[in-house]
Design a protein around this motif. Sequence first.
Motif, PDB file in Angstrom:
ATOM      1  N   ILE A  22     -43.440 -41.062  55.763  1.00 10.80           N
ATOM      2  CA  ILE A  22     -44.586 -40.362  55.141  1.00 10.80           C
ATOM      3  C   ILE A  22     -45.777 -40.569  55.801  1.00 10.80           C
ATOM      4  CG2 ILE A  22     -45.827 -40.868  52.927  1.00 10.80           C
ATOM      5  CD1 ILE A  22     -43.479 -41.677  51.496  1.00 10.80           C
ATOM      6  N   LEU A  23     -46.122 -41.744  56.287  1.00 10.67           N
ATOM      7  CA  LEU A  23     -47.303 -41.736  57.224  1.00 10.67           C
ATOM      8  C   LEU A  23     -47.533 -40.900  58.414  1.00 10.67           C
ATOM      9  CD1 LEU A  23     -47.876 -45.717  57.344  1.00 10.67           C
ATOM     10  CD2 LEU A  23     -48.857 -43.742  55.515  1.00 10.67           C
ATOM     11  N   SER A  24     -46.530 -40.637  58.973  1.00  9.55           N
ATOM     12  CA  SER A  24     -46.154 -39.624  60.127  1.00  9.55           C
ATOM     13  C   SER A  24     -46.384 -38.147  59.566  1.00  9.55           C
ATOM     14  CB  SER A  24     -44.861 -39.679  60.831  1.00  9.55           C
ATOM     15  OG  SER A  24     -44.896 -38.844  61.825  1.00  9.55           O
ATOM     16  N   MET A  25     -45.656 -38.127  58.330  1.00  8.86           N
ATOM     17  CA  MET A  25     -45.903 -36.833  57.974  1.00  8.86           C
ATOM     18  C   MET A  25     -47.412 -36.321  57.274  1.00  8.86           C
ATOM     19  SD  MET A  25     -43.212 -34.551  58.002  1.00  8.86           S
ATOM     20  CE  MET A  25     -43.637 -33.604  56.725  1.00  8.86           C
ATOM     21  N   VAL A  26     -48.089 -37.366  56.759  1.00  6.30           N
ATOM     22  CA  VAL A  26     -49.361 -37.330  56.378  1.00  6.30           C
ATOM     23  C   VAL A  26     -50.216 -37.076  57.605  1.00  6.30           C
ATOM     24  CG1 VAL A  26     -51.467 -38.578  55.545  1.00  6.30           C
ATOM     25  CG2 VAL A  26     -49.220 -38.750  54.360  1.00  6.30           C
ATOM     26  N   LYS A  27     -50.044 -37.815  58.798  1.00  4.44           N
ATOM     27  CA  LYS A  27     -50.913 -37.255  59.992  1.00  4.44           C
ATOM     28  C   LYS A  27     -50.737 -35.873  60.479  1.00  4.44           C
ATOM     29  CE  LYS A  27     -50.840 -40.291  63.223  1.00  4.44           C
ATOM     30  NZ  LYS A  27     -50.161 -41.356  64.289  1.00  4.44           N
ATOM     31  N   HIS A  28     -49.323 -35.364  60.390  1.00  6.33           N
ATOM     32  CA  HIS A  28     -49.097 -34.251  60.691  1.00  6.33           C
ATOM     33  C   HIS A  28     -49.474 -32.956  59.956  1.00  6.33           C
ATOM     34  CE1 HIS A  28     -46.417 -30.927  62.492  1.00  6.33           C
ATOM     35  NE2 HIS A  28     -46.056 -30.708  61.262  1.00  6.33           N
ATOM     36  N   LEU A  29     -49.619 -33.329  58.630  1.00  3.38           N
ATOM     37  CA  LEU A  29     -49.948 -32.284  57.706  1.00  3.38           C
ATOM     38  C   LEU A  29     -51.612 -32.058  57.824  1.00  3.38           C
ATOM     39  CD1 LEU A  29     -47.744 -32.950  54.527  1.00  3.38           C
ATOM     40  CD2 LEU A  29     -47.688 -30.933  55.971  1.00  3.38           C
ATOM     41  N   THR A  30     -52.261 -33.197  57.904  1.00  5.63           N
ATOM     42  CA  THR A  30     -53.792 -33.116  57.867  1.00  5.63           C
ATOM     43  C   THR A  30     -54.386 -32.969  59.098  1.00  5.63           C
ATOM     44  OG1 THR A  30     -53.777 -35.493  58.160  1.00  5.63           O
ATOM     45  CG2 THR A  30     -53.548 -34.794  55.844  1.00  5.63           C
ATOM     46  N   GLY A  31     -53.602 -33.357  60.321  1.00  7.63           N
ATOM     47  CA  GLY A  31     -54.185 -33.177  61.431  1.00  7.63           C
ATOM     48  C   GLY A  31     -55.078 -34.432  61.856  1.00  7.63           C
ATOM     49  N   MET A  32     -54.973 -35.458  60.956  1.00  4.10           N
ATOM     50  CA  MET A  32     -55.666 -36.640  60.918  1.00  4.10           C
ATOM     51  C   MET A  32     -54.920 -37.864  61.947  1.00  4.10           C
ATOM     52  SD  MET A  32     -57.311 -36.332  57.457  1.00  4.10           S
ATOM     53  CE  MET A  32     -58.476 -37.628  57.263  1.00  4.10           C
ATOM     54  N   ARG A  33     -55.686 -38.715  62.433  1.00  5.77           N
ATOM     55  CA  ARG A  33     -54.862 -39.597  63.480  1.00  5.77           C
ATOM     56  C   ARG A  33     -54.801 -41.005  62.881  1.00  5.77           C
ATOM     57  NH1 ARG A  33     -58.922 -38.931  68.252  1.00  5.77           N
ATOM     58  NH2 ARG A  33     -60.197 -38.763  66.373  1.00  5.77           N
ATOM     59  N   PHE A  34     -55.125 -41.484  61.605  1.00  3.90           N
ATOM     60  CA  PHE A  34     -54.946 -42.595  60.901  1.00  3.90           C
ATOM     61  C   PHE A  34     -54.481 -42.474  59.527  1.00  3.90           C
ATOM     62  CE2 PHE A  34     -55.988 -46.062  58.444  1.00  3.90           C
ATOM     63  CZ  PHE A  34     -55.768 -47.211  59.381  1.00  3.90           C
ATOM     64  N   ALA A  35     -53.299 -43.067  59.179  1.00  6.33           N
ATOM     65  CA  ALA A  35     -52.687 -42.979  57.844  1.00  6.33           C
ATOM     66  C   ALA A  35     -52.242 -44.479  57.522  1.00  6.33           C
ATOM     67  CB  ALA A  35     -51.597 -42.236  57.764  1.00  6.33           C
ATOM     68  N   LEU A 122     -52.822 -43.997  49.001  1.00  9.45           N
ATOM     69  CA  LEU A 122     -52.122 -43.419  50.329  1.00  9.45           C
ATOM     70  C   LEU A 122     -53.019 -42.745  50.985  1.00  9.45           C
ATOM     71  CD1 LEU A 122     -49.714 -42.420  52.124  1.00  9.45           C
ATOM     72  CD2 LEU A 122     -49.323 -40.570  50.492  1.00  9.45           C
ATOM     73  N   CYS A 123     -53.707 -42.945  52.122  1.00 11.03           N
ATOM     74  CA  CYS A 123     -55.023 -42.518  52.250  1.00 11.03           C
ATOM     75  C   CYS A 123     -54.817 -42.271  54.030  1.00 11.03           C
ATOM     76  CB  CYS A 123     -56.216 -43.454  52.346  1.00 11.03           C
ATOM     77  SG  CYS A 123     -55.755 -45.090  53.093  1.00 11.03           S
ATOM     78  N   ALA A 124     -55.683 -41.254  54.446  1.00 14.10           N
ATOM     79  CA  ALA A 124     -55.668 -40.677  55.895  1.00 14.10           C
ATOM     80  C   ALA A 124     -57.246 -40.856  56.346  1.00 14.10           C
ATOM     81  CB  ALA A 124     -55.030 -39.496  56.176  1.00 14.10           C
ATOM     82  N   ILE A 125     -57.533 -41.147  57.531  1.00 16.07           N
ATOM     83  CA  ILE A 125     -59.058 -40.960  58.001  1.00 16.07           C
ATOM     84  C   ILE A 125     -58.971 -40.418  59.333  1.00 16.07           C
ATOM     85  CG2 ILE A 125     -59.831 -42.596  56.194  1.00 16.07           C
ATOM     86  CD1 ILE A 125     -59.712 -44.615  58.789  1.00 16.07           C
ATOM     87  N   ASP A 126     -60.259 -39.932  59.939  1.00 18.16           N
ATOM     88  CA  ASP A 126     -60.369 -39.581  61.211  1.00 18.16           C
ATOM     89  C   ASP A 126     -61.985 -39.569  61.411  1.00 18.16           C
ATOM     90  OD1 ASP A 126     -60.180 -38.745  63.857  1.00 18.16           O
ATOM     91  OD2 ASP A 126     -58.359 -37.608  63.448  1.00 18.16           O
ATOM     92  N   SER A 127     -62.279 -39.618  62.827  1.00 15.05           N
ATOM     93  CA  SER A 127     -63.778 -39.676  63.104  1.00 15.05           C
ATOM     94  C   SER A 127     -64.180 -38.183  63.381  1.00 15.05           C
ATOM     95  CB  SER A 127     -63.911 -40.594  64.360  1.00 15.05           C
ATOM     96  OG  SER A 127     -63.149 -40.167  65.361  1.00 15.05           O
ATOM     97  N   VAL A 128     -63.228 -37.327  63.185  1.00 17.00           N
ATOM     98  CA  VAL A 128     -63.636 -35.888  63.606  1.00 17.00           C
ATOM     99  C   VAL A 128     -63.073 -35.049  62.231  1.00 17.00           C
ATOM    100  CG1 VAL A 128     -63.170 -36.059  66.081  1.00 17.00           C
ATOM    101  CG2 VAL A 128     -61.357 -35.545  64.641  1.00 17.00           C
ATOM    102  N   PRO A 129     -63.970 -33.998  62.319  1.00 20.36           N
ATOM    103  CA  PRO A 129     -63.616 -33.166  61.041  1.00 20.36           C
ATOM    104  C   PRO A 129     -62.045 -32.627  60.996  1.00 20.36           C
ATOM    105  CG  PRO A 129     -65.636 -32.522  61.878  1.00 20.36           C
ATOM    106  CD  PRO A 129     -65.154 -33.502  62.950  1.00 20.36           C
ATOM    107  N   ALA A 130     -61.485 -32.352  59.813  1.00 19.87           N
ATOM    108  CA  ALA A 130     -59.964 -31.861  59.603  1.00 19.87           C
ATOM    109  C   ALA A 130     -60.384 -30.720  58.678  1.00 19.87           C
ATOM    110  CB  ALA A 130     -59.314 -32.869  59.364  1.00 19.87           C
ATOM    111  N   ASN A 131     -59.525 -29.812  58.829  1.00 22.69           N
ATOM    112  CA  ASN A 131     -59.378 -28.731  57.726  1.00 22.69           C
ATOM    113  C   ASN A 131     -58.437 -29.288  56.470  1.00 22.69           C
ATOM    114  OD1 ASN A 131     -59.143 -26.303  56.098  1.00 22.69           O
ATOM    115  ND2 ASN A 131     -58.011 -25.164  57.855  1.00 22.69           N
TER     116      ASN A 131
END
Length: 398
Positions: A22-35, A122-131
């Motif tokens: 699930i965490l890997s899929m969250v990163k893949h779907l959002t393009g973010m690098r931390f879940a 269930l969260c995801a974050i990144d230091s760069v913008p994401a769509n």
Amino acid sequence: MTDPAFTPDIEAINRIDAVPVILSMVKHLTGMRFAAVARVTERNWVACAVDDSIDFGLLPGGELVLESTICHEIRQHQQPVIFGHASAHPIFSVHHTPKTYGLESYISIPIIQANGDFFGTLCAIDSVPANLDEPAIAKTLTLFAQLIAMSLDTQSRLEATTVELSNANELGRLREQFIAVLGHDLRTPLSAVRMSADLLHSKTEDKRSLNLIAAIRNSSVRMGVLIENILDFARGRLGSGIPVQRKFVQDLEQVLQLNVAEAQAAYPQATFVHDLDLPMGVYCDALRISQLLSNLLSNAATHGSNSTPIVLKAFAEHDEIVITLTNHGTPIPAQLLPRLFEPFTRAEAEQSREGLGLGLYIAAQIAKAHNGTLHVTSDAEAGTCFTARFPARLHPSP
């Protein structure tokens, strides 16, 4: 160092095999690098599982200051929070969390269990913008959060069931010990009383003393019957059922005749009539069938009228043995009939009667142990009739 209070929560999340996926899929779907999956309480934010590609520095068991997180707010309103460009957002451009952790993109979905308890996010974050404007992203992560919640609920139910099973096994062991102790610790002193009474009787000639010894012997006999009834009740209600050993009994009719003779001696005020027509060779536990009939005869003599005979019939019918016992007197109340074979029923209904009210319960259990039944009908005209049926032959198990 992980707070021990949250170790069960971390272990529960780690037992969900789907969480890393699930965490890997969250990163893949959002393009973010931390879940991550976080446990969020009134005072703590604790990471339970992490997939980190930006070296955020948070490991399972690691904590953040609760008030520094947005999850603190989500715990209160229990709604998802999503933004893809914090510095351009009208609210989160001035929010302390993006500023504190240098975040541009953020998504957090509440994990709410079936009983309404808020577990965390269930969260995801990144230091760069994401769509994150695509609605399917929020819907998919919501489904992931629900899957985690359902898995936690399943674990809770499984743990509760395991505890109940363990308690049931322990209770079963204690029940068996209770039956064994009851049988040994009550029978042993009672046997000593009987033997002492017999010894005194053989060495005493004084009439008054003999009367007292006779009273002791009679009381010990009654006590023995009560103990056997309690033991059978314990086996039937608390253990694995009243044990029977069905064997080939050549002359069951003679066994029943002895029961009638014993009942006549015990209840001289009653009149017993019997009509027995049984085949030679019946598979049953003769001692238990004798006990069943003794309980029925005692019940009939105790509760029936002495002005009319108690009628016993026994015959074979369609490969079954049928035993009926009919007595007259006050009919059994209709409201009592459905509960008559439950323990203590008669004792409750007639407080002045002696005994524990276990006789009919034990009789019914003996019939059941023979793969048979025990039924009763009662009215003023036909009287009270108990009918026991059980197979006359042994049949192989399916």
